[in-house]
Design an enzyme around this catalytic site. Structure first.
Site, mmCIF file in Angstrom:
data_model
loop_
_atom_site.group_PDB
_atom_site.id
_atom_site.type_symbol
_atom_site.label_atom_id
_atom_site.label_comp_id
_atom_site.label_asym_id
_atom_site.label_seq_id
_atom_site.Cartn_x
_atom_site.Cartn_y
_atom_site.Cartn_z
ATOM 1 N N THR A 25 0.827 -1.213 0.000
ATOM 2 C CA THR A 25 0.000 0.000 0.000
ATOM 3 C C THR A 25 0.862 1.265 0.000
ATOM 4 O O THR A 25 0.363 2.353 -0.254
ATOM 5 C CB THR A 25 -0.885 0.044 1.260
ATOM 6 N N ARG A 48 -16.299 -12.175 5.653
ATOM 7 C CA ARG A 48 -17.111 -13.322 5.260
ATOM 8 C C ARG A 48 -16.681 -14.503 6.107
ATOM 9 O O ARG A 48 -15.484 -14.700 6.365
ATOM 10 C CB ARG A 48 -16.926 -13.658 3.774
ATOM 11 N N GLU A 97 -24.180 -19.525 6.835
ATOM 12 C CA GLU A 97 -25.279 -18.746 7.425
ATOM 13 C C GLU A 97 -26.619 -19.259 6.915
ATOM 14 O O GLU A 97 -26.718 -19.617 5.744
ATOM 15 C CB GLU A 97 -25.100 -17.261 7.057
ATOM 16 N N HIS A 120 -24.594 -11.313 11.553
ATOM 17 C CA HIS A 120 -24.301 -10.597 10.293
ATOM 18 C C HIS A 120 -25.048 -9.258 10.214
ATOM 19 O O HIS A 120 -25.891 -9.053 9.331
ATOM 20 C CB HIS A 120 -24.643 -11.471 9.078
#
Ligand code: DGY
Length: 309
Positions: free
Chosen positions: A171, A223, A252, A270
């Site tokens: 970065t 996730r 999920e 979530h």
């Protein structure tokens, strides 16, 4: 007037960009259900795979009301010249808020403390009660340094944290760590902010969890499948790491049973982007993308822009 299929309930105002079109609500995206649709507005719980898309003869656009789009076979959509759009940008700060809430809750193990109080087990203040780990001054390791990772880093500044980050490409920013293993070993708190891809599935596996400090905390708002849940549950049960704050799960809505019973696990369903303003912004971004594609305009966030070329 085009026919837009909608698989979820949108907040009031969310459908405004589609006022000119016929919007049909259907609870699923089975191939037979979308054969007559020109556009699809769906969410991360809808699997839009090659088989579904094969039955979508008229479909021009799929707008996912989510930033993650691992539920959609983008290559299959591109092959059919179907534009896929998502909702980046509008949920960064809200999701970062929730990630930081989990950083704090897991480090101080607030869920267990509250459960004790609610069950009537609290016997009053004691000096040795439930010592947690300090967040202020700790080293935060961000895995993924996109918009949400950077928003979490901004919050960490207020807590005088040392912030490290890892991403696939350098970065050029202070705190960049090229080697993920090194970051896992150095951080007091590791927070995950990568999309789910074939490269990131089980990125945090038993070996990498084994590199973490025994006092460390793992936070996942990305996730579920980025973490090997079985390995995480095992590490928590064995006391190999201190705690985990988890908002997302591999299958999920089921949650790994050993994670449900794991000491030090703060588990949320979530809700990373779940604020009133953000959910409306996500809905409007998705429906505006559909309106744009149907009108022949360039949508704001296509994930396969080559289809529009
Ligand atoms: C997303 O947008 O991908 C989140 O997981 C849902 O808020």
């Amino acid at each position: 007037m085009a026919r837009v299929l909608l698989t979820c309930e949108l907040p009031p105002g969310g459908l405004d960009p589609l006022a000119e079109h016929e919007v049909v609500s259907r609870p699923s995206v089975l191939a037979a259900d979308i054969s007559d649709a020109d556009a699809l507005v769906c969410t991360l719980t809808d699997t839009v795979d090659a088989a579904v898309l094969a039955g979508a003869a008229r479909l021009k656009v799929v707008a996912n009301v989510a930033v993650g789009f691992d539920n959609i076979d983008v290559a299959a959509a591109s092959a059919r010249r179907i534009v896929v759009c998502n909702t980046p940008g509008v949920l960064d700060e809200t999701t970062a808020d929730l990630a930081f809430a989990l950083v704090l809750a897991a480090s101080r193990r607030t869920s267990e403390a509250e459960a004790e109080l609610r069950s009537g087990g609290w016997r009053g203040w004691r000096l040795g009660d439930r010592p947690g780990r300090d967040v202020h001054g700790a080293t935060l390791g961000l895995v993924g340094f996109g918009r949400i990772g950077q928003a979490v880093a901004r919050r960490a500044e207020g807590f005088a944290m040392r912030v490290l980050h890892h991403s696939r490409h350098p970065t050029g920013r202070p705190g960049y760590v090229a080697d993920l293993d090194e970051l896992m070993a150095a951080a007091d708190i590791v927070s995950l902010h990568v999309p789910l891809t074939s490269e990131t599935r089980h990125l945090v596996d038993a070996r990498r969890i084994g590199l973490m400090k025994p006092t460390a905390v793992l936070v996942n708002t990305a996730r579920g499948a980025v973490v090997d849940e079985e390995a995480l549950a095992e590490a928590l049960h064995a006391g190999r790491i201190f705690a985990a704050g988890i908002d997302v799960y591999e299958n999920e809505p089921s949650v790994h049973p050993r994670l449900l019973g794991a000491p030090g696990a703060v588990l949320l369903p979530h809700i990373g982007s779940a604020s009133v303003a953000t959910r409306l912004a996500m809905a409007r971004l998705a429906t505006q993308a559909v309106a744009d594609v149907l009108a022949g305009r360039h949508p704001e966030h296509p994930v396969n822009p080559e289809v529009l070329a």
